[in-house]
Design a protein around this motif. Structure first.
Motif, PDB file in Angstrom:
ATOM      1  N   VAL A  97      14.726  20.420 -27.079  1.00 34.07           N
ATOM      2  CA  VAL A  97      15.518  19.972 -26.241  1.00 34.07           C
ATOM      3  C   VAL A  97      16.772  21.071 -26.084  1.00 34.07           C
ATOM      4  N   GLN A  98      16.700  21.819 -25.150  1.00 37.02           N
ATOM      5  CA  GLN A  98      17.620  22.948 -24.863  1.00 37.02           C
ATOM      6  C   GLN A  98      19.189  22.610 -24.567  1.00 37.02           C
ATOM      7  N   GLY A  99      19.972  23.505 -24.943  1.00 34.58           N
ATOM      8  CA  GLY A  99      21.459  23.204 -24.784  1.00 34.58           C
ATOM      9  C   GLY A  99      22.021  22.621 -25.895  1.00 34.58           C
ATOM     10  N   ALA A 100      23.529  22.409 -25.557  1.00 36.93           N
ATOM     11  CA  ALA A 100      24.337  21.643 -26.432  1.00 36.93           C
ATOM     12  C   ALA A 100      23.962  20.221 -26.533  1.00 36.93           C
ATOM     13  N   LYS A 101      23.976  19.790 -27.978  1.00 30.14           N
ATOM     14  CA  LYS A 101      23.704  18.306 -28.214  1.00 30.14           C
ATOM     15  C   LYS A 101      24.569  17.549 -29.092  1.00 30.14           C
ATOM     16  N   TRP A 102      24.935  16.220 -28.852  1.00 32.71           N
ATOM     17  CA  TRP A 102      25.411  15.377 -29.721  1.00 32.71           C
ATOM     18  C   TRP A 102      26.878  15.750 -30.051  1.00 32.71           C
ATOM     19  N   GLU A 103      27.578  15.959 -29.278  1.00 32.35           N
ATOM     20  CA  GLU A 103      29.051  16.602 -29.202  1.00 32.35           C
ATOM     21  C   GLU A 103      29.821  15.926 -30.359  1.00 32.35           C
ATOM     22  N   ASN A 104      29.721  14.603 -30.626  1.00 33.45           N
ATOM     23  CA  ASN A 104      30.441  13.978 -31.632  1.00 33.45           C
ATOM     24  C   ASN A 104      29.837  13.926 -33.013  1.00 33.45           C
ATOM     25  N   LEU A 105      28.639  13.960 -32.855  1.00 34.98           N
ATOM     26  CA  LEU A 105      27.939  13.990 -34.250  1.00 34.98           C
ATOM     27  C   LEU A 105      28.177  15.482 -34.920  1.00 34.98           C
ATOM     28  N   ARG A 106      28.070  16.113 -33.862  1.00 36.77           N
ATOM     29  CA  ARG A 106      28.420  17.743 -34.287  1.00 36.77           C
ATOM     30  C   ARG A 106      29.819  17.842 -34.707  1.00 36.77           C
ATOM     31  N   LYS A 107      30.721  17.396 -34.028  1.00 39.99           N
ATOM     32  CA  LYS A 107      32.275  17.363 -34.511  1.00 39.99           C
ATOM     33  C   LYS A 107      32.414  16.823 -35.893  1.00 39.99           C
ATOM     34  N   LEU A 108      31.492  15.825 -36.075  1.00 34.81           N
ATOM     35  CA  LEU A 108      31.834  14.883 -37.361  1.00 34.81           C
ATOM     36  C   LEU A 108      31.033  15.856 -38.551  1.00 34.81           C
ATOM     37  N   GLY A 109      29.932  16.726 -38.229  1.00 31.68           N
ATOM     38  CA  GLY A 109      29.585  17.462 -39.249  1.00 31.68           C
ATOM     39  C   GLY A 109      27.976  17.296 -39.344  1.00 31.68           C
ATOM     40  N   LEU A 110      27.332  16.818 -38.228  1.00 31.32           N
ATOM     41  CA  LEU A 110      25.673  16.841 -38.397  1.00 31.32           C
ATOM     42  C   LEU A 110      25.095  18.278 -38.710  1.00 31.32           C
ATOM     43  N   GLY A 111      25.551  19.342 -37.877  1.00 28.57           N
ATOM     44  CA  GLY A 111      25.167  20.589 -38.333  1.00 28.57           C
ATOM     45  C   GLY A 111      25.457  20.994 -39.573  1.00 28.57           C
ATOM     46  N   ASN A 112      26.578  20.737 -40.160  1.00 25.29           N
ATOM     47  CA  ASN A 112      26.936  21.068 -41.593  1.00 25.29           C
ATOM     48  C   ASN A 112      26.060  20.402 -42.616  1.00 25.29           C
ATOM     49  N   CYS A 113      25.474  19.190 -42.262  1.00 20.67           N
ATOM     50  CA  CYS A 113      24.395  18.565 -43.018  1.00 20.67           C
ATOM     51  C   CYS A 113      23.280  19.475 -43.322  1.00 20.67           C
ATOM     52  N   ALA A 114      22.723  19.904 -41.943  1.00 17.90           N
ATOM     53  CA  ALA A 114      21.785  20.754 -42.009  1.00 17.90           C
ATOM     54  C   ALA A 114      21.690  21.998 -42.723  1.00 17.90           C
ATOM     55  N   GLU A 115      22.804  22.638 -42.599  1.00 22.01           N
ATOM     56  CA  GLU A 115      23.057  23.837 -43.528  1.00 22.01           C
ATOM     57  C   GLU A 115      23.076  23.664 -44.991  1.00 22.01           C
ATOM     58  N   LEU A 116      23.160  22.644 -45.322  1.00 25.01           N
ATOM     59  CA  LEU A 116      22.879  22.321 -46.870  1.00 25.01           C
ATOM     60  C   LEU A 116      21.541  22.430 -47.200  1.00 25.01           C
ATOM     61  N   LEU A 117      20.677  22.441 -46.209  1.00 19.90           N
ATOM     62  CA  LEU A 117      19.377  22.429 -46.552  1.00 19.90           C
ATOM     63  C   LEU A 117      18.686  23.459 -45.973  1.00 19.90           C
ATOM     64  N   GLY A 118      19.597  24.856 -45.722  1.00 17.39           N
ATOM     65  CA  GLY A 118      19.240  25.911 -45.391  1.00 17.39           C
ATOM     66  C   GLY A 118      18.580  26.215 -44.096  1.00 17.39           C
TER      67      GLY A 118
END
Length: 373
Positions: free
Chosen positions: A37-58
């Protein structure tokens, strides 16, 4: 003080080290949605740190990347209990670890042992159709017309530890369907089957639809969960959505079995708005991501369902007081881009928001039960 746990059902974030033994190597529910799915996603989950969770797994989530100062503490959790089903995941979140996986029936016809079939047909007074693993929507397409002609319920399973009974509400009344499930629950206890599920449907051949009167019958809990412990200590324990079914309403002072994410989100908003108790624990399951989109391998539908959850987060946060706790997580994966139609063995994200506190890196946790702790 209020504590709220929201389980976005099947919102996995990458394969566990033992995923290959479950046939799930390479599954990644959140990443594959973000990639497709293209584009920016899930603004509020992103602010909470969802992308940071993924980075823990590389890896990075396209359109939902890590932020420099996440609003929540963030981590990922590995399931310690064997299995990848709803009951196992939620029980572990609530502090119950299993040493042995629930029993799963073989997928090919005949899935069920002869003794089980004999007991079912004797005690219900009806012979069964199906007797194999199948997608719930596909098996009613295949056998729905025969079911309407014969009155025989469609009984089937999946890769999960489950026996499901599908019946047309005009052919077998809903109360009889529930009674068949209660009978099946007793029969299946000796097989250590996690859930019996009523799957009522309506409509005509070629246009069958499943109704919202699904009901789950979970196996008895083997120990106390966090719900029991909090209830004993005088905390107002509240279940929303499937929570009551998953825990057999054990440990709950209030149970709201609302159907579908919109109704569950509305209920949570109401509970936060009208909070009366000094101390509350609210446990919410949002099942649509899994039931309507994960199993049906609908990437865009899954994305949209999470987007609707995401839009509600600011209003929930606004209703929290200083010290109140909001935890957002999942119970397993169900990668909508993956092969088959079943759950996937994955890490789950962990977002822990507390008003008045800055976010921390919680790292990679080795059990969902850290939430209960």
């Amino acid at each position: 003080m209020k504590s709220v746990v929201i389980v976005i059902d099947s919102f996995g974030i990458g394969p566990l080290p033992d995923a290959a033994s479950y046939g799930d190597e390479g599954a990644n529910t959140i990443l594959h949605i973000c990639e497709q799915v293209q584009g920016a996603k899930w603004e509020n989950l992103r602010k909470l740190g969802l992308g940071n969770c993924a980075e823990l797994l590389g890896y990075k989530l396209p359109g939902c990347e890590a932020v420099n100062q996440p609003q929540a503490s963030y981590g990922v959790m590995a399931g310690k209990s064997p299995g990848k089903d709803t009951t196992t995941g939620h029980w572990e979140i609530a502090g119950i670890l299993l040493s042995q996986a629930f029993y799963t029936f073989p997928p090919a016809y005949p899935s069920f042992p002869k003794d089980l079939i004999d007991d079912f047909e004797k005690l219900t007074g009806r012979k069964m159709l199906g007797n194999k693993a199948a997608s719930g929507t596909e098996i009613i397409k295949e056998l729905g017309e025969e079911h309407m002609r014969t009155g025989q319920p469609i009984v089937y399973t999946s890769a999960d530890s489950v026996l499901q009974i599908a019946a047309h509400e005009e052919i077998i009344p809903i109360e009889e369907q529930y009674k068949m499930c209660e009978i099946s629950r007793k029969i299946c206890d000796k097989y250590n089957v996690a859930r019996i599920i009523a799957r009522p449907f309506a409509g005509k051949p070629g246009s069958f639809i499943r109704t919202k009167r699904r009901k789950d019958y979970s196996i008895d809990l083997p120990a106390k969960s966090i719900l029991d412990i909090l209830k004993e200590k005088g905390i107002e324990t509240i279940g929303v959505g499937k929570i009551g079914n998953i825990f057999n309403e054990q440990g709950l002072k209030q149970n709201f079995p609302d159907k579908g994410n919109p109704a569950c989100l509305d209920r949570l908003d109401q509970l936060l708005e009208e909070s009366l108790a000094d101390k509350e624990f609210i446990f919410v399951n949002l099942v649509d991501t899994d039931m309507n989109f994960g199993h049906r391998r609908n990437v865009k539908g899954y994305y949209d369902a999470v987007e609707e959850i995401d839009k509600r987060i600011p209003a929930f946060i606004d209703k929290l007081n200083d010290g109140d706790l909001l935890i957002i997580t999942a119970d397993h994966g169900c990668d909508p881009s993956y092969k088959g139609t079943d759950h996937t063995r994955e890490y789950v994200p962990l977002l822990v928001y507390q008003k008045g506190k800055s976010g921390l890196n919680l790292g990679i946790r080795d059990t969902f039960a850290d939430i209960a702790q």
